[in-house]
Design an enzyme around this catalytic site. Structure first.
Site, PDB file in Angstrom:
ATOM      1  N   HIS A  56       0.842  -1.198   0.000  1.00 16.76           N
ATOM      2  CA  HIS A  56       0.000   0.000   0.000  1.00 16.76           C
ATOM      3  C   HIS A  56       0.873   1.243   0.000  1.00 16.76           C
ATOM      4  CE1 HIS A  56       0.806  -0.626   4.280  1.00 16.76           C
ATOM      5  NE2 HIS A  56       0.328   0.569   4.566  1.00 16.76           N
ATOM      6  N   HIS A  61       6.073   2.272   4.172  1.00 14.33           N
ATOM      7  CA  HIS A  61       6.154   1.010   3.442  1.00 14.33           C
ATOM      8  C   HIS A  61       6.790   1.167   2.059  1.00 14.33           C
ATOM      9  CE1 HIS A  61       3.662  -1.569   6.168  1.00 14.33           C
ATOM     10  NE2 HIS A  61       3.356  -0.360   6.603  1.00 14.33           N
TER      11      HIS A  61
END
Length: 243
Positions: A56, A61
């Site tokens: 995502h 991330h």
């Protein structure tokens, strides 16, 4: 099998994952937030990175993905529906697509809830699931964009995977999740034992991930939720939990 997942701690409590084919030395990285920490792990495992898999769009991330692509020539894989807020994708995927890694194929699973464009990667030959911030041990991600119905459906997909699946999640949240889980399911003896084990592990400085799906099915309150409204109530309660 020769497919293994290695935990790579990043930032304050993030886990990125290094996927390795031990037979060929091929490597893939899942959700690299810190390019230098990721590169150190890649170099320690042979120095050749083939794929970067993104679950995502959150910065914790993806922040290291572009630098890793420049350094190793790896291809970045991510959700086509979220391409507008991910690094430039070399391979854009959607639910049901396959991702080829070395001699293996990963399956793309649409798992919205934490974000609307969240995907997970399931490698049956592990079996291993990289689920980002959809599911944690004893918990789930915050419902920033999705609905309870979407999140519940995502958890039903995960629950249907083989029980021996190794769950590789994106954060070390297990201890705090255990405290909340005990507040809503205090009579679950397996949960009490799990919470005590987690306390021992964290006191010893040990990581609590990865975990087996079979174990989570008996103790994770969101996997035990019977319907979307129940799931939503649990997530709302967790948001204000102070324990």
């Amino acid at each position: 099998m020769t497919l293994t997942a290695h935990t790579v701690p990043m930032l304050s409590d993030n886990y990125a994952w290094l996927l390795r084919d031990d037979a060929t030395g091929a490597l893939a990285f899942v959700d690299p937030a810190d390019a230098e920490a990721a590169a150190a792990a890649v170099d320690a495992h042979g120095g050749k990175l083939d794929l970067i898999l993104l679950t995502h769009h959150h910065d914790d991330h993806i922040a290291g993905a572009d630098a890793l692509r420049r350094r190793y020539g790896a291809k970045i894989v991510g959700a086509a529906a979220d391409a507008h807020r991910l690094p430039r994708l070399d391979i854009a995927v959607a639910e049901g697509d396959r991702v080829t890694f070395s001699t293996y194929e990963g399956q793309v699973i649409d798992t919205p809830g934490h974000t609307v464009g969240h995907i997970s990667y399931f490698f049956p030959d592990g079996p291993i699931l990289f689920c980002g911030d959809t599911m944690f041990s004893l918990g789930c991600g915050r419902m920033f964009e999705g609905t309870a119905e979407q999140f519940f459906a995502s958890f039903r997909k995960i629950a249907a995977l083989p029980p021996q699946t190794l769950i590789c999640a994106g954060h070390e949240y297990t201890q705090s999740n255990a405290r909340f889980a005990l507040s809503v399911d205090p009579d679950n003896s397996r949960l009490r034992a799990k919470a005590a084990e987690v306390d021992r592990m964290r006191a010893a400085g040990q990581q609590t991930l990865p975990v087996r799906l079979a174990d989570e099915l008996m103790v994770n309150p969101y996997l035990l939720a019977q319907d979307a409204p129940s799931f939503g109530r649990l997530r709302s309660m967790k948001d204000s939990f102070k324990g």
